[in-house]
Design an enzyme around this catalytic site. Structure first.
Site, PDB file in Angstrom:
ATOM      1  N   HIS A 161       0.818  -1.228   0.000  1.00 56.50           N
ATOM      2  CA  HIS A 161       0.000   0.000   0.000  1.00 56.50           C
ATOM      3  C   HIS A 161       0.851   1.278   0.000  1.00 56.50           C
ATOM      4  O   HIS A 161       0.309   2.375  -0.144  1.00 56.50           O
ATOM      5  CB  HIS A 161      -0.934   0.031   1.214  1.00 56.50           C
ATOM      6  CG  HIS A 161      -2.008  -1.012   1.184  1.00 56.50           C
ATOM      7  ND1 HIS A 161      -2.928  -1.090   0.163  1.00 56.50           N
ATOM      8  CD2 HIS A 161      -2.299  -2.037   2.032  1.00 56.50           C
ATOM      9  CE1 HIS A 161      -3.757  -2.116   0.401  1.00 56.50           C
ATOM     10  NE2 HIS A 161      -3.392  -2.706   1.520  1.00 56.50           N
ATOM     11  N   ASP A 196      -2.712 -10.316  -2.690  1.00 52.76           N
ATOM     12  CA  ASP A 196      -3.330  -9.896  -1.428  1.00 52.76           C
ATOM     13  C   ASP A 196      -4.815  -9.564  -1.673  1.00 52.76           C
ATOM     14  O   ASP A 196      -5.207  -9.217  -2.792  1.00 52.76           O
ATOM     15  CB  ASP A 196      -2.584  -8.658  -0.904  1.00 52.76           C
ATOM     16  CG  ASP A 196      -3.030  -8.230   0.482  1.00 52.76           C
ATOM     17  OD1 ASP A 196      -2.370  -8.623   1.463  1.00 52.76           O
ATOM     18  OD2 ASP A 196      -4.034  -7.490   0.582  1.00 52.76           O
ATOM     19  N   HIS A 198      -6.377  -7.035  -0.844  1.00 52.27           N
ATOM     20  CA  HIS A 198      -6.580  -5.602  -1.092  1.00 52.27           C
ATOM     21  C   HIS A 198      -5.721  -5.132  -2.261  1.00 52.27           C
ATOM     22  O   HIS A 198      -4.629  -5.662  -2.486  1.00 52.27           O
ATOM     23  CB  HIS A 198      -6.238  -4.802   0.166  1.00 52.27           C
ATOM     24  CG  HIS A 198      -6.990  -5.288   1.367  1.00 52.27           C
ATOM     25  ND1 HIS A 198      -6.442  -6.159   2.268  1.00 52.27           N
ATOM     26  CD2 HIS A 198      -8.263  -5.046   1.768  1.00 52.27           C
ATOM     27  CE1 HIS A 198      -7.354  -6.429   3.196  1.00 52.27           C
ATOM     28  NE2 HIS A 198      -8.458  -5.777   2.916  1.00 52.27           N
ATOM     29  N   ASP A 285      -4.906 -12.716   3.250  1.00 54.74           N
ATOM     30  CA  ASP A 285      -6.143 -12.195   3.841  1.00 54.74           C
ATOM     31  C   ASP A 285      -7.341 -12.467   2.923  1.00 54.74           C
ATOM     32  O   ASP A 285      -8.452 -12.013   3.174  1.00 54.74           O
ATOM     33  CB  ASP A 285      -6.039 -10.703   4.193  1.00 54.74           C
ATOM     34  CG  ASP A 285      -5.284  -9.884   3.161  1.00 54.74           C
ATOM     35  OD1 ASP A 285      -4.967 -10.414   2.070  1.00 54.74           O
ATOM     36  OD2 ASP A 285      -5.016  -8.697   3.435  1.00 54.74           O
TER      37      ASP A 285
HETATM   38 ZN   LIG Z   1      -4.469  -7.013   2.442  1.00 56.09          ZN
END
Ligand SMILES: [Zn+2]
Length: 343
Positions: A161, A196, A198, A285
């Site tokens: 991120h 991931d 996200h 995740d």
């Molecule tokens: Zn994540």
């Protein structure tokens, strides 16, 4: 497969993050990396080594100097402003539309300028841990650059991120991007395939205008999932990078059949790019019931994931990203890596 791990991540320990209008227990807890380490050891995946030290230069190939300096100084400056009782540094105001986004000296202003959420507190050990995580990724990249088939950088904090001058999503330095850049700097064509849950917004942003590094990400649709403002299918790159960013947003509740189809499409994109090397920001995740997630992968799905990645037959670097369900985290990472090695 060698795993690169530093115990100094343990110093990046904070009790809270801010979500849903309240302080909640932190999800990126030190136990995460220890659980993954135990799984790696338990499966006999290969040697576990400490990171080598590469200095600031490879980090500054990806991140802005002022940003890196801010991260390095944030904690002592926060303590100087708020006193010795404070435990966590959070931003409280952001330069939104109509305001003046600029780097100013006050530390609280800087956290708002360089940070983008309330999930990512800075504490006393954050900078040391972030440096170690970047060094872990660079060390693992060096193994791959020297001819090893794969390596695993057990990074904590994670990195995907974080952009050139932006931190958030538990990430400070973009470990995968720093490693990919180190490969590109040696003349290699690099593909990054982020699995991931996200969107890897930082990685996308870093390489968005470039054609020499392909970025592909499979993730929860940002219309419903963090980081909300990045990761849509129509983000395809800009300028010279047009066509070299590829997002595959999927709905909440996604199960393996749909995920596996998206992964096959992503792998085809990577193959068409004909890279020399692959970097996989590995978040698990995606596991059903993950407290930060929304997909419903489980058990043998992670074995399938590792085996499919192996079929690309590329020198591959894995960096640890998300995965917050502590009872399944180690096994899921172990399954991906063991399947990759066995395939
Ligand atoms: Zn994540």
């Amino acid at each position: 497969m060698k795993t690169v791990y530093s115990p100094l991540h343990l110093a990046h320990a904070h009790a809270h993050e801010f979500e849903g209008g309240q302080l909640i227990p932190a999800k990126d807890v030190p136990a995460r990396a220890e659980l993954v380490l135990n799984a790696v050891r338990g499966r006999g995946l290969g040697p576990v080594v400490e990171p080598l030290h590469f200095g600031m230069e490879p980090i500054l190939r990806v991140h802005a100097a002022e940003f890196v300096h801010m991260l390095e100084q944030a904690w002592p400056r926060w303590v100087a402003k708020y006193g010795y009782g404070v435990r966590e540094a959070f931003p409280s105001a952001w330069p939104a539309r109509g305001m003046t986004p600029k780097h100013i000296e006050d530390i609280e202003a800087q956290l708002g300028y360089y940070g983008f959420d309330t999930a990512t507190p800075i504490v006393a050990g954050t900078w040391t841990a972030a440096r170690q995580a970047a060094d872990a990724a660079l060390t693992a990249a060096q193994f791959v650059l020297r001819g090893e088939r794969s390596a695993f950088a057990l990074c904590r904090p994670p990195g995907h991120h974080a952009a050139a001058e932006l931190y958030g999503g538990y990430c400070f330095l973009n470990n995968a991007a720093i490693a990919a850049q180190s490969m590109a700097d040696r003349g290699h064509r690099v593909a990054i395939l982020d699995v991931d849950m996200h969107h890897g917004n930082g990685t996308q942003a870093i390489f968005y205008g470039r054609a020499d590094v392909l970025t592909v990400s499979i993730h929860g649709d940002p219309a419903a999932f963090y980081p909300h403002f990045s990761g849509f299918a129509d983000e395809t790159g800009a300028g010279a990078g047009e066509g070299f960013n590829f997002n595959l947003p999927l709905p909440g509740g996604t199960l393996w059949p749909v995920y596996g189809e998206a992964l096959a499409v992503a792998i085809e994109r990577v193959r068409a790019f004909a890279p020399d090397m692959l970097v996989v920001p590995l978040g698990v995740d995606t596991y059903a019931g993950d407290p930060a997630g929304g997909f419903r992968l489980e058990g043998s799905d992670f074995t399938r994931l590792g085996a499919m990645l192996a079929r690309l037959d590329l020198p591959t670097l894995f960096t640890m990203e998300g995965g917050y369900r502590l009872d399944t985290l180690g096994a899921a990472v172990g399954d991906v890596l063991a399947a990759f090695e066995g395939a």
